[in-house]
Design a protein around this motif. Structure first.
Motif, PDB file in Angstrom:
ATOM      1  N   HIS A  57       0.847  -1.144   0.019  1.00 52.84           N
ATOM      2  CA  HIS A  57       0.079   0.042   0.125  1.00 52.84           C
ATOM      3  C   HIS A  57       0.839   1.251  -0.067  1.00 52.84           C
ATOM      4  CE1 HIS A  57      -3.216   2.907   1.128  1.00 52.84           C
ATOM      5  NE2 HIS A  57      -2.360   3.341   2.020  1.00 52.84           N
ATOM      6  N   ALA A  58       0.717   1.989  -1.046  1.00 54.64           N
ATOM      7  CA  ALA A  58       1.494   3.286  -1.210  1.00 54.64           C
ATOM      8  C   ALA A  58       0.937   4.500  -0.236  1.00 54.64           C
ATOM      9  CB  ALA A  58       1.675   3.937  -2.497  1.00 54.64           C
ATOM     10  N   LEU A  59       1.505   4.964   0.538  1.00 57.35           N
ATOM     11  CA  LEU A  59       1.342   6.114   1.456  1.00 57.35           C
ATOM     12  C   LEU A  59       1.170   7.485   0.858  1.00 57.35           C
ATOM     13  CD1 LEU A  59       3.127   4.763   4.932  1.00 57.35           C
ATOM     14  CD2 LEU A  59       0.728   4.741   4.413  1.00 57.35           C
ATOM     15  N   THR A  60       1.651   7.349  -0.291  1.00 55.43           N
ATOM     16  CA  THR A  60       1.968   8.619  -1.197  1.00 55.43           C
ATOM     17  C   THR A  60       0.491   9.206  -1.592  1.00 55.43           C
ATOM     18  OG1 THR A  60       2.405   7.343  -3.051  1.00 55.43           O
ATOM     19  CG2 THR A  60       4.148   8.370  -1.828  1.00 55.43           C
ATOM     20  N   VAL A 147       6.218   6.702  -5.661  1.00 58.46           N
ATOM     21  CA  VAL A 147       6.968   6.171  -4.336  1.00 58.46           C
ATOM     22  C   VAL A 147       8.530   6.226  -4.290  1.00 58.46           C
ATOM     23  CG1 VAL A 147       7.776   3.653  -3.631  1.00 58.46           C
ATOM     24  CG2 VAL A 147       5.341   4.221  -3.623  1.00 58.46           C
ATOM     25  N   PRO A 148       8.888   6.119  -5.522  1.00 55.16           N
ATOM     26  CA  PRO A 148      10.418   6.464  -5.709  1.00 55.16           C
ATOM     27  C   PRO A 148      10.634   8.038  -5.243  1.00 55.16           C
ATOM     28  CG  PRO A 148       9.684   6.151  -7.782  1.00 55.16           C
ATOM     29  CD  PRO A 148       8.577   5.519  -6.748  1.00 55.16           C
ATOM     30  N   ALA A 149       9.815   8.746  -6.042  1.00 54.19           N
ATOM     31  CA  ALA A 149      10.121  10.150  -5.577  1.00 54.19           C
ATOM     32  C   ALA A 149       9.915  10.621  -4.051  1.00 54.19           C
ATOM     33  CB  ALA A 149       8.778  11.135  -6.344  1.00 54.19           C
ATOM     34  N   ALA A 150       8.964  10.002  -3.499  1.00 56.90           N
ATOM     35  CA  ALA A 150       8.870  10.301  -2.096  1.00 56.90           C
ATOM     36  C   ALA A 150      10.114   9.560  -1.375  1.00 56.90           C
ATOM     37  CB  ALA A 150       7.597   9.696  -1.526  1.00 56.90           C
ATOM     38  N   ALA A 151      10.606   8.532  -1.755  1.00 56.78           N
ATOM     39  CA  ALA A 151      11.780   8.155  -1.177  1.00 56.78           C
ATOM     40  C   ALA A 151      13.120   8.624  -1.552  1.00 56.78           C
ATOM     41  CB  ALA A 151      11.706   6.484  -1.497  1.00 56.78           C
ATOM     42  N   GLY A 152      13.039   9.693  -2.350  1.00 54.98           N
ATOM     43  CA  GLY A 152      14.062  10.376  -2.519  1.00 54.98           C
ATOM     44  C   GLY A 152      15.065   9.911  -3.489  1.00 54.98           C
ATOM     45  N   GLY A 195       7.649  15.827  -8.488  1.00 55.15           N
ATOM     46  CA  GLY A 195       8.612  17.044  -8.272  1.00 55.15           C
ATOM     47  C   GLY A 195       8.234  17.622  -7.158  1.00 55.15           C
ATOM     48  N   ASP A 196       7.640  17.297  -6.260  1.00 55.21           N
ATOM     49  CA  ASP A 196       7.289  17.903  -5.092  1.00 55.21           C
ATOM     50  C   ASP A 196       7.520  16.972  -3.931  1.00 55.21           C
ATOM     51  OD1 ASP A 196       6.445  19.711  -3.088  1.00 55.21           O
ATOM     52  OD2 ASP A 196       4.455  19.257  -3.153  1.00 55.21           O
ATOM     53  N   PRO A 197       8.701  16.584  -3.463  1.00 56.42           N
ATOM     54  CA  PRO A 197       9.203  15.455  -2.408  1.00 56.42           C
ATOM     55  C   PRO A 197       8.553  16.015  -1.156  1.00 56.42           C
ATOM     56  CG  PRO A 197      10.900  16.411  -3.202  1.00 56.42           C
ATOM     57  CD  PRO A 197       9.874  16.949  -4.199  1.00 56.42           C
ATOM     58  N   ALA A 202       4.553  14.936   3.235  1.00 55.58           N
ATOM     59  CA  ALA A 202       3.637  15.488   4.205  1.00 55.58           C
ATOM     60  C   ALA A 202       2.365  14.654   4.063  1.00 55.58           C
ATOM     61  CB  ALA A 202       3.052  16.795   3.707  1.00 55.58           C
ATOM     62  N   THR A 203       2.161  14.175   2.793  1.00 51.01           N
ATOM     63  CA  THR A 203       1.040  13.052   2.626  1.00 51.01           C
ATOM     64  C   THR A 203       1.291  11.842   3.288  1.00 51.01           C
ATOM     65  OG1 THR A 203       0.537  14.178   0.367  1.00 51.01           O
ATOM     66  CG2 THR A 203      -0.340  11.874   0.877  1.00 51.01           C
TER      67      THR A 203
END
Length: 227
Positions: A57-60, A147-152, A195-197, A202-203
Motif C-alpha cells: 500500500h502506497a502512503l503517497t 513512491v520513488p519520488a517520495a523515497a528520494g 517533483g514535490d517531495p 507530508a502526505t
C-alpha cells in the motif's frame, strides 16, 4: 472465527515473519519508506477459514483504508491449498505460509528495496494493460512514480515517469484515466506531484497518523525518506 482464534492465528504468523508488526488482528505490516508491505489473513464468509494475502500500500495517496495493492498480480493463482481451516490452523499454517511467500510478488523474509517495489508495480501495470488500448492499472502507474519520488530516488522516479508516458501514448485519444478529461492533464499532474517531495512526505505523514501506523516497523536506507 472467535476473537481468541484471531489472536492466536495473528500471533503465529507474526512469529513466522518477525520483521512485520501486528497492526490489527489478522493484519501484519512493515514500512519501507513511503510504502507499506503487508500480510492480510482474510476471513472466509463462514469464518471457519482464512486466506493469507501478500500486498503493498502506497502512503503517497490520500486513501481511506490500507489497500491490498498487487494482491491480484501474484506469481501463481490462488488455489484451495491457500485456505487454512481455523480448526486445523496449527497443523497447516506453516505450509500455507510457505506457499504465500512463493506467490508474493515481493520477498517476505527480507525487505525489498524501492527498485524492487517499482518493478512489482510495473509488472502489475503491464498485466492490466495487456490487450487493452484504454487506461487501466492507474493506481499502480501512479504509485510506481510517486513512491520513488517520495523515497528520494529521483532518477528512478523520472525513469518510471518516462515509462508511464510511453504507456499513455498507446491509449485512445478519446479516453483518459478515470476522473480526468485529458490524459496529458493527468500526466502533468503526476509530474508535478513527483517533483514535490516535500508535499509527498507530508502526505505520507498524514496517512501514517490517519491509519494509526506509528508503531509499524519502518526502515530507511541511503536516499530513502526517514521513518
Amino acid at each position: 472465527m472467535k476473537k481468541a482464534d484471531a489472536r492466536r492465528v495473528t500471533s503465529d504468523w507474526a512469529e513466522l515473519f518477525p520483521e512485520f508488526t501486528v497492526w490489527k488482528p489478522l493484519r501484519l505490516l512493515r514500512r519501507i519508506g513511503p510504502v507499506l508491505q503487508g500480510i492480510t489473513l482474510n476471513r472466509s464468509t463462514s469464518g471457519e477459514q482464512y486466506y493469507p494475502t501478500a500486498h503493498v500500500h502506497a502512503l503517497t495517496r490520500d486513501f481511506p483504508v490500507v489497500s491490498l495493492s498487487l494482491a491480484h498480480y501474484q506469481h501463481q493463482p490462488v488455489t484451495a491449498k491457500e485456505a487454512v481451516d481455523v480448526g486445523r490452523h496449527a497443523e497447516t499454517f506453516r505450509a500455507v505460509a510457505g506457499r504465500t511467500e512463493e506467490r508474493s510478488p515481493l520477498p517476505l523474509r527480507r525487505r525489498p528495496d524501492i527498485a524492487e517495489i517499482v518493478q512489482a508495480y510495473r509488472a502489475a501495470a503491464v498485466a492490466a494493460q495487456r490487450g487493452r488500448r484504454i487506461p487501466t492499472g492507474i493506481p499502480e502507474l501512479e504509485d510506481m512514480v510517486l513512491v520513488p519520488a517520495a523515497a528520494g530516488e529521483r532518477p528512478l522516479a523520472e525513469e518510471t515517469l518516462d515509462w508511464v508516458r510511453q504507456i499513455a501514448d498507446g491509449w485512445s485519444k478519446y479516453e483518459a484515466p478515470m476522473g480526468w478529461t485529458d490524459t496529458q492533464e493527468w500526466l502533468a499532474h503526476l509530474e508535478e506531484r513527483a517533483g514535490d517531495p516535500a508535499g509527498l512526505a507530508a502526505t505520507v505523514e498524514e496517512q501514517i497518523a490517519q491509519h494509526g501506523l506509528a508503531k509499524v516497523r519502518a526502515e530507511s536506507r541511503p536516499g530513502m525518506m526517514a521513518p
